[in-house]
Design an enzyme around this catalytic site. Structure first.
Site, short mmCIF file in Angstrom:
data_model
loop_
_atom_site.label_atom_id
_atom_site.label_comp_id
_atom_site.label_asym_id
_atom_site.label_seq_id
_atom_site.Cartn_x
_atom_site.Cartn_y
_atom_site.Cartn_z
N LYS A 1 -3.58 -2.03 -10.88
CA LYS A 1 -4.28 -2.98 -9.74
C LYS A 1 -5.04 -3.67 -10.16
O LYS A 1 -5.30 -4.85 -10.12
CB LYS A 1 -4.24 -2.04 -8.51
N ASP B 1 -9.43 9.26 -5.37
CA ASP B 1 -8.55 8.30 -5.91
C ASP B 1 -9.11 6.88 -5.69
O ASP B 1 -9.31 6.41 -4.64
CB ASP B 1 -7.14 8.32 -5.06
N TRP C 1 -1.52 8.15 0.18
CA TRP C 1 -1.53 8.60 -0.81
C TRP C 1 -2.53 9.80 -0.72
O TRP C 1 -2.38 10.96 -1.29
CB TRP C 1 -2.31 7.78 -1.75
#
Length: 361
Positions: A196, A172, A102
């Protein structure tokens, strides 16, 4: 009713209390005669939901008043473009630490709009550690400095933040948000996919400092401009209404049932400790991450034998421990033990692992 222990990296399990409350309110939300999925986002009922979600998030995370909370769509991946379009506006450069897929995708996307300077990477060892940072490699005139705070796939986390001075730190936090207290004031911008630790897929939360809003690149699409959403209370267009509603319920659960993020952290450390302690003493299993950089949320592990790994995943699923297969770039197994995973789930997983080891080591 049978409920499995879901160790998925996302979408992940939700607190059972949240699911039951949502079920109770499914057909009739607080006496209005309709589901949240049916109501107008311009209605008074929904205005109460989105305002409550924001207020609870501000309270639980202790977000300073000079930060905006934006409820957006497009996943955390959409932020890989939104961030440079909005922030890479003075010197057209940003610094990146590559600690996984990511972080790498964020760097590659930003490089389409300006200079992306890679200051460090842990790719040489399959992202199994957080690299040491040399401030001498940082760009003094970077528009922002980007990290992925917790790496879902590889199971690493920053325990110390980069010291970036006046350069806004952007992170992030998709797989670690709400898992423990975080000092929001140390960041210029935080972003997270909700699926999540916050709620179901479809919602992306951005927490951005006021001074970083309003100077987007000229060609920035209207929907990718933070000012568009900040000026309209996240309702320039129809927001992901139901996902925000579930996020509100999760935040209420965190505040009033768990007791806040400090209490949540204690529970998460207990769960992670149970699993890591077993891995460190096991004759069959081993963790893949450098111990000092281990995540509280995502725990990858292997046996060293791909056939045995597959056997473990299959037998675990049969016993109600699902989604333990590791990411294809790591192999083996991965247990994602987000907030909603009860301590009991980890205890039972470890007991199963001990039994599997006894039979197969």
């Amino acid at each position: 009713m049978k409920r499995v222990y879901n160790f998925s990296a996302g979408p992940s399990m939700l607190p059972e209390a949240v699911l039951r409350r949502a079920a109770d309110e499914m057909l009739d939300y607080k006496g209005c005669g309709q589901s949240v999925m049916e109501m107008s986002h311009r209605s008074g009922e929904y205005e109460g939901i989105i305002c409550s979600a924001e207020n609870l998030l501000r309270e639980v995370m202790e977000i300073p008043c000079n930060y905006k909370v934006l409820f957006l769509q497009g996943g955390a991946s959409s932020q890989f473009a939104m961030i440079p379009l909005n922030l890479m506006n003075k010197h057209h450069k940003a610094d990146f630490v590559l600690t996984g897929q990511w972080a790498t995708k964020a760097w590659k996307e930003a490089a389409r709009y300006g200079e992306g300077n890679v200051v460090a990477s842990s790719k040489d060892k399959t992202f199994t550690y957080i690299p040491e940072l040399d401030p001498g490699t940082f760009s003094k005139d970077a528009d922002y400095f980007h990290i992925c705070l917790n790496n879902t796939i590889y199971g690493t986390v920053y325990h110390e933040l980069p010291q970036t001075g006046d350069v806004p730190l952007v992170a992030d936090v998709s797989s670690c948000i709400l898992s423990e207290p975080i000092d929001v004031s140390k960041f210029g911008l935080l972003y997270a996919g909700a699926q999540k630790n916050m709620g179901p897929a479809g919602l992306t939360v951005v927490i951005v400092r006021d001074d970083l809003i309003g100077d987007a690149m000229d060609f920035t699409p209207t929907m990718l401009n933070y000012k568009t959403h900040a000026d309209n209370g996240s309702m320039f267009n129809t927001p992901p209404c139901y996902s925000i509603y579930i996020c509100m319920l999760v935040l209420d659960w965190l505040k009033n049932t768990v007791g806040g993020l400090s209490e949540m952290e204690k529970i998460n450390r207990k769960k992670a400790g149970l699993l890591y302690d077993f891995l460190d003493s096991s004759r069959l299993f081993r963790g893949t991450v450098v111990p000092k950089d281990r995540s509280l949320m995502n725990v990858p592990f292997v046996t060293g034998d791909t056939a045995l790994d597959a056997k473990f995943v299959s037998e675990a699923a049969a016993e109600g421990f699902v989604n333990l297969k590791g990411h294809r770039t790591v192999g083996g197994m991965r247990a994602s033990i987000y907030n909603a995973m009860p301590v009991e789930g980890v205890e039972k997983l470890v007991a199963f692992m001990k039994d599997f080891e006894r039979k197969n080591a």
